[in-house]
Design a protein around this motif. Structure first.
Motif, short mmCIF file in Angstrom:
data_model
loop_
_atom_site.label_atom_id
_atom_site.label_comp_id
_atom_site.label_asym_id
_atom_site.label_seq_id
_atom_site.Cartn_x
_atom_site.Cartn_y
_atom_site.Cartn_z
N SER A 198 0.84 -1.21 0.00
CA SER A 198 0.00 0.00 0.00
C SER A 198 0.87 1.26 0.00
N ARG A 201 2.52 1.59 -3.45
CA ARG A 201 1.57 2.09 -4.44
C ARG A 201 1.37 3.60 -4.30
N TYR A 217 1.55 -4.24 -9.62
CA TYR A 217 0.50 -5.19 -9.98
C TYR A 217 1.05 -6.61 -10.07
N GLN A 220 1.53 -7.95 -6.61
CA GLN A 220 0.22 -8.29 -6.04
C GLN A 220 -0.27 -9.63 -6.57
N ARG A 221 -0.14 -9.84 -7.85
CA ARG A 221 -0.58 -11.12 -8.44
C ARG A 221 0.29 -12.27 -7.95
N ASP A 227 -7.72 -7.67 -4.44
CA ASP A 227 -7.90 -6.24 -4.75
C ASP A 227 -8.59 -5.51 -3.60
N SER A 228 -9.60 -6.15 -3.02
CA SER A 228 -10.37 -5.52 -1.95
C SER A 228 -9.49 -5.26 -0.72
N LEU A 230 -6.15 -4.90 -0.65
CA LEU A 230 -5.18 -3.86 -0.97
C LEU A 230 -5.83 -2.49 -1.01
N LEU A 231 -7.05 -2.42 -1.57
CA LEU A 231 -7.77 -1.15 -1.64
C LEU A 231 -8.09 -0.62 -0.25
N SER A 234 -4.87 0.59 1.34
CA SER A 234 -4.35 1.74 0.59
C SER A 234 -5.11 3.01 0.97
#
Length: 334
Positions: A198, A201, A217, A220-221, A227-228, A230-231, A234
């Motif tokens: 986070s 980014r 990205y 992350q993969r 995604d949720s 990390l969001l 972040s």
């Protein structure tokens, strides 16, 4: 280290990070504790972490020492339900344990000096006894996987793919922002790998590098971070850094740490003083029955907070200008 070895080490640390996380139930209980309660509150914990930041700067310790000390402190507080009067001893023990692991032996501050400069009212034997308790309860050997572990790996991976951006992605700045986040107990609930990503980014978006964003990205993969998740973190990181960048947030000016003490404290630093030992430390876990001992906060017995002198890396320039501009734009359109 080449990219393949970096990704392999990244994966190994990701698989092991769960063993170094504080118990979330214990952290939640700390967060739910009120200031006038007889137990450690989130505000009390956060203030003590800021004190550790001050001491880290004062003694010239590395970011690794500070982050490891906070990790030990949070894991212990989430496991053992201590009283506020023992918090200073616990936190200084964690800092001393961390320094002995991460710093050169010649640079580790002696226990008596650590206690005096920390303005604490306990003895060297108290500190030694507490270190033993913390070490045994956490089964501490010599390391812990923290957000700083991942931050360094992410930074190396990013630079291995984008050598022309070396001067733009500042590890020193990222470390300072991590310290600011760790001063809030809520970030102790984040997985170190996610918190570090986070922060990365945020900085990548600030420097507007499409190449580095693609690398983020890819990381992350590779770690299969949702995604949720990390969001969520972040957004929390952005709010924390935005708050820290604001003029309303109390932080030191653009000077190196200066130790400012009262005349009484200065006299104590240069003269011997006998200090009564702390009372026996009850080792009740969070899910055990509470102790009936009285809970007198150490801060009320004469100890002063050091958090007004966080050190040079707590200054404004390390915190994102683009977030301050974003806040200003939101105000104009409100």
């Amino acid at each position: 280290m080449d990219a393949f070895k970096l990704m392999k080490e990244l994966r190994l640390n990701y698989e092991q990070e769960v063993h170094y996380l504080p118990k979330e139930t214990g952290l939640s209980l700390i967060e739910s504790t009120t200031q006038d309660d007889s137990r450690i509150s989130a505000k009390c914990r956060d203030a003590k972490v800021e004190d550790l930041w001050s001491l880290t700067s004062f003694f010239g310790y590395s970011t690794q020492t500070f982050v490891l000390a906070v990790n030990l402190l949070d894991r212990f507080l989430a496991m053992i339900r201590i009283q506020p009067k023992h918090l200073s001893c616990v936190s200084l023990s964690c800092l001393h344990m961390a320094a002995k692991v991460t710093e050169e032996e010649c640079n580790v501050t002696p226990s008596d000096e650590l206690i005096r400069i920390g303005q604490c009212r306990f003895t060297v034997s108290d500190l030694s006894r507490m270190e033993k308790i913390v070490s045994e309860k956490l089964n501490f050997k010599s390391k812990a996987i923290t957000a700083l572990t991942f931050l360094h790996l992410y930074h190396q991976i990013a630079l291995s793919h984008c050598t022309e951006r070396k001067e733009t992605l500042s590890l020193e700045k990222l470390e300072a922002q991590l310290k600011a986040c760790l001063c809030r107990i809520s970030f102790s609930k984040a997985k170190p790998s996610v918190l570090a990503l986070s922060l990365l980014r945020q900085e990548i978006e600030a420097v507007q590098s499409e190449d580095m964003l693609e690398i983020a990205y890819h990381i992350q993969r590779h770690l299969k971070i949702a995604d949720s998740e990390l969001l969520l973190w972040s957004e929390r990181v952005a709010l924390c850094l935005l708050d820290y960048a604001s003029p309303e947030c109390s932080k030191p000016n653009h000077r190196k740490l200066q130790w400012i003490v009262s005349r009484r404290t200065a006299q104590n630093l240069h003269s011997y003083r006998s200090v009564p030992e702390l009372p026996t430390i009850p080792e009740n876990c969070w899910d055990e029955s509470e102790s009936e001992d009285s809970c007198e906060d150490m801060m009320s017995s004469g100890e002063e907070s050091l958090s007004s002198s966080l050190g040079s890396d707590a200054e404004g320039p390390y915190f994102p200008l683009h977030l301050r501009r974003q806040k200003h734009r939101q105000h104009l359109h409100a």
